[in-house]
Design an enzyme around this catalytic site. Sequence first.
Site, mmCIF file in Angstrom:
data_model
loop_
_atom_site.group_PDB
_atom_site.id
_atom_site.type_symbol
_atom_site.label_atom_id
_atom_site.label_comp_id
_atom_site.label_asym_id
_atom_site.label_seq_id
_atom_site.Cartn_x
_atom_site.Cartn_y
_atom_site.Cartn_z
ATOM 1 N N CYS A 77 112.930 62.790 88.480
ATOM 2 C CA CYS A 77 113.390 61.765 87.548
ATOM 3 C C CYS A 77 113.591 60.415 88.243
ATOM 4 O O CYS A 77 112.632 59.784 88.635
ATOM 5 C CB CYS A 77 114.630 62.241 86.819
ATOM 6 S SG CYS A 77 114.887 61.315 85.288
ATOM 7 N N HIS A 160 113.217 66.855 84.338
ATOM 8 C CA HIS A 160 114.324 67.628 84.890
ATOM 9 C C HIS A 160 113.911 69.103 84.929
ATOM 10 O O HIS A 160 114.148 69.839 83.976
ATOM 11 C CB HIS A 160 115.575 67.463 84.017
ATOM 12 C CG HIS A 160 116.074 66.063 83.979
ATOM 13 N ND1 HIS A 160 117.063 65.623 84.809
ATOM 14 C CD2 HIS A 160 115.699 64.997 83.231
ATOM 15 C CE1 HIS A 160 117.297 64.345 84.563
ATOM 16 N NE2 HIS A 160 116.477 63.947 83.615
ATOM 17 N N GLU A 162 115.157 71.538 86.392
ATOM 18 C CA GLU A 162 116.238 72.522 86.509
ATOM 19 C C GLU A 162 116.592 73.146 85.171
ATOM 20 O O GLU A 162 117.159 74.223 85.119
ATOM 21 C CB GLU A 162 117.469 71.902 87.165
ATOM 22 C CG GLU A 162 118.305 71.016 86.295
ATOM 23 C CD GLU A 162 117.764 69.598 86.169
ATOM 24 O OE1 GLU A 162 118.422 68.785 85.498
ATOM 25 O OE2 GLU A 162 116.696 69.282 86.723
#
Length: 182
Positions: A77, A160, A162
Amino acid sequence: MINILLINLGCKLGIFKLLIKNNCFIYELKKQTNVKILKKIDGVFISNGPGNPFKYSKFYNVILFLIYIKVPTISICLGHQILGILNNFHFFKLKNGHHGVNHPIYNKYNKKIFISSQNHNFNLKNNKKKNFNNSYYSLFDNTIQSINSVFQPLFSFQGHPEGCAGPNDLISFFNFYNKIYE
């Protein structure tokens, strides 16, 4: 165990957990980071964070030095945007930004589509640099979602991966060992 220098620009707890789960020991960059730490690290992780990447210029020299000495670097990001700027990619503000947990990303090399979480208003322009591959693209607006150096161990992703409170299609991004030594 892989020793990672985390350049924390606003890192979420989920990122710490995934790095640890993937056998990483984390050194966090502080204002006065001891040079001895640089001798211990195997790689660098530049985190996500809020806002315009030009507001984080205090980290530029450290990142440029780490690139210069060819420390394997992964970023997401905001970190992706900073890595792109430092490698002379053009940078622009998106008309509407990318926000949400259902952003389709296309990998042109393996021809797979992934769903990612996105939360940014800025992006890098694909200026077809010969020393970088751009393998991931947004299926919403065809903006580049990754840069991967041909000559150095640098890889970044705009979203992102994650997926904390979101999709986890790209969770393998955190297998730092494979990214460094593949």
